[in-house]
Design a protein around this motif. Structure first.
Motif, PDB file in Angstrom:
ATOM      1  N   THR A   1      -1.368   1.563   7.454  1.00 30.38           N
ATOM      2  CA  THR A   1      -2.178   2.239   8.465  1.00 30.38           C
ATOM      3  C   THR A   1      -3.554   1.607   8.577  1.00 30.38           C
ATOM      4  O   THR A   1      -4.332   1.998   9.439  1.00 30.38           O
ATOM      5  N   ASN A   2      -3.864   0.659   7.716  1.00 30.44           N
ATOM      6  CA  ASN A   2      -5.129  -0.077   7.750  1.00 30.44           C
ATOM      7  C   ASN A   2      -6.353   0.832   7.707  1.00 30.44           C
ATOM      8  O   ASN A   2      -7.344   0.586   8.376  1.00 30.44           O
ATOM      9  N   VAL A   3      -6.295   1.872   6.918  1.00 31.27           N
ATOM     10  CA  VAL A   3      -7.408   2.818   6.868  1.00 31.27           C
ATOM     11  C   VAL A   3      -8.573   2.317   6.015  1.00 31.27           C
ATOM     12  O   VAL A   3      -9.652   2.895   6.065  1.00 31.27           O
ATOM     13  N   LEU A   4      -8.375   1.264   5.263  1.00 29.52           N
ATOM     14  CA  LEU A   4      -9.460   0.766   4.416  1.00 29.52           C
ATOM     15  C   LEU A   4     -10.393  -0.181   5.156  1.00 29.52           C
ATOM     16  O   LEU A   4     -11.421  -0.569   4.622  1.00 29.52           O
ATOM     17  N   GLY A   5     -10.058  -0.515   6.361  1.00 25.72           N
ATOM     18  CA  GLY A   5     -10.899  -1.397   7.161  1.00 25.72           C
ATOM     19  C   GLY A   5     -11.989  -0.616   7.864  1.00 25.72           C
ATOM     20  O   GLY A   5     -12.540   0.344   7.337  1.00 25.72           O
ATOM     21  N   THR A   6     -12.276  -1.034   9.074  1.00 23.28           N
ATOM     22  CA  THR A   6     -13.272  -0.341   9.882  1.00 23.28           C
ATOM     23  C   THR A   6     -12.657  -0.012  11.229  1.00 23.28           C
ATOM     24  O   THR A   6     -11.634  -0.561  11.609  1.00 23.28           O
TER      25      THR A   6
ATOM     26  N   ALA B   1      -8.789   3.113  13.202  1.00 24.91           N
ATOM     27  CA  ALA B   1      -7.759   3.375  12.188  1.00 24.91           C
ATOM     28  C   ALA B   1      -8.364   4.031  10.955  1.00 24.91           C
ATOM     29  O   ALA B   1      -7.768   4.933  10.364  1.00 24.91           O
ATOM     30  N   THR B   2      -9.544   3.611  10.581  1.00 25.58           N
ATOM     31  CA  THR B   2     -10.209   4.186   9.414  1.00 25.58           C
ATOM     32  C   THR B   2     -10.595   5.640   9.670  1.00 25.58           C
ATOM     33  O   THR B   2     -10.359   6.512   8.834  1.00 25.58           O
TER      34      THR B   2
ATOM     35  N   THR C   1       0.843  -1.192   0.000  1.00 27.98           N
ATOM     36  CA  THR C   1       0.000   0.000   0.000  1.00 27.98           C
ATOM     37  C   THR C   1       0.883   1.248   0.000  1.00 27.98           C
ATOM     38  O   THR C   1       2.075   1.183   0.283  1.00 27.98           O
TER      39      THR C   1
ATOM     40  N   GLY D   1      -7.472   7.703   9.743  1.00 27.76           N
ATOM     41  CA  GLY D   1      -6.926   7.789   8.391  1.00 27.76           C
ATOM     42  C   GLY D   1      -7.694   8.765   7.519  1.00 27.76           C
ATOM     43  O   GLY D   1      -7.104   9.536   6.756  1.00 27.76           O
ATOM     44  N   GLU D   2      -9.009   8.732   7.634  1.00 27.78           N
ATOM     45  CA  GLU D   2      -9.833   9.670   6.866  1.00 27.78           C
ATOM     46  C   GLU D   2      -9.591  11.106   7.324  1.00 27.78           C
ATOM     47  O   GLU D   2      -9.498  12.023   6.507  1.00 27.78           O
TER      48      GLU D   2
END
Length: 87
Positions: free
Chosen positions: A12-17, A20-21, A2, A24-25
């Motif tokens: 950063t695992n921002v695509l999960g829930t 962290a998301t 990534t 990240g957003e």
């Protein structure tokens, strides 16, 4: 790999829930805002002081806080590597 793995050495695992998301957003929004405002400040030059922008200062602060952990991890890893503790 990534983009954050490339930049920070870890995802950063921002695509999960979850948290962290959300963080990240918020980082993405703050980073986008600051880069747009940097362009504006460059265009208006010294007149930028006539356009106070507390959101810019808040966004810069958040960006610094967000990446601080990754910077510290990289510095620690570099120190361990220099001391022969890590290859």
């Amino acid at each position: 790999m990534t983009a954050t793995e490339f930049l920070f050495g870890t995802s950063t695992n921002v695509l999960g829930t979850g948290e962290a998301t959300i963080r990240g957003e918020k980082f993405a929004d703050a980073f986008t805002y600051t880069t747009e405002r940097i362009g504006f400040r460059n265009r208006v030059g010294k007149l930028a002081v006539l356009f106070p922008d507390s959101k810019w200062h808040t966004s810069v602060k958040y960006c610094h806080e967000y990446v601080q952990n990754y910077v510290q991890e990289a510095l620690e890893k570099s120190r361990r590597y220099a001391n022969g503790e890590e290859k």
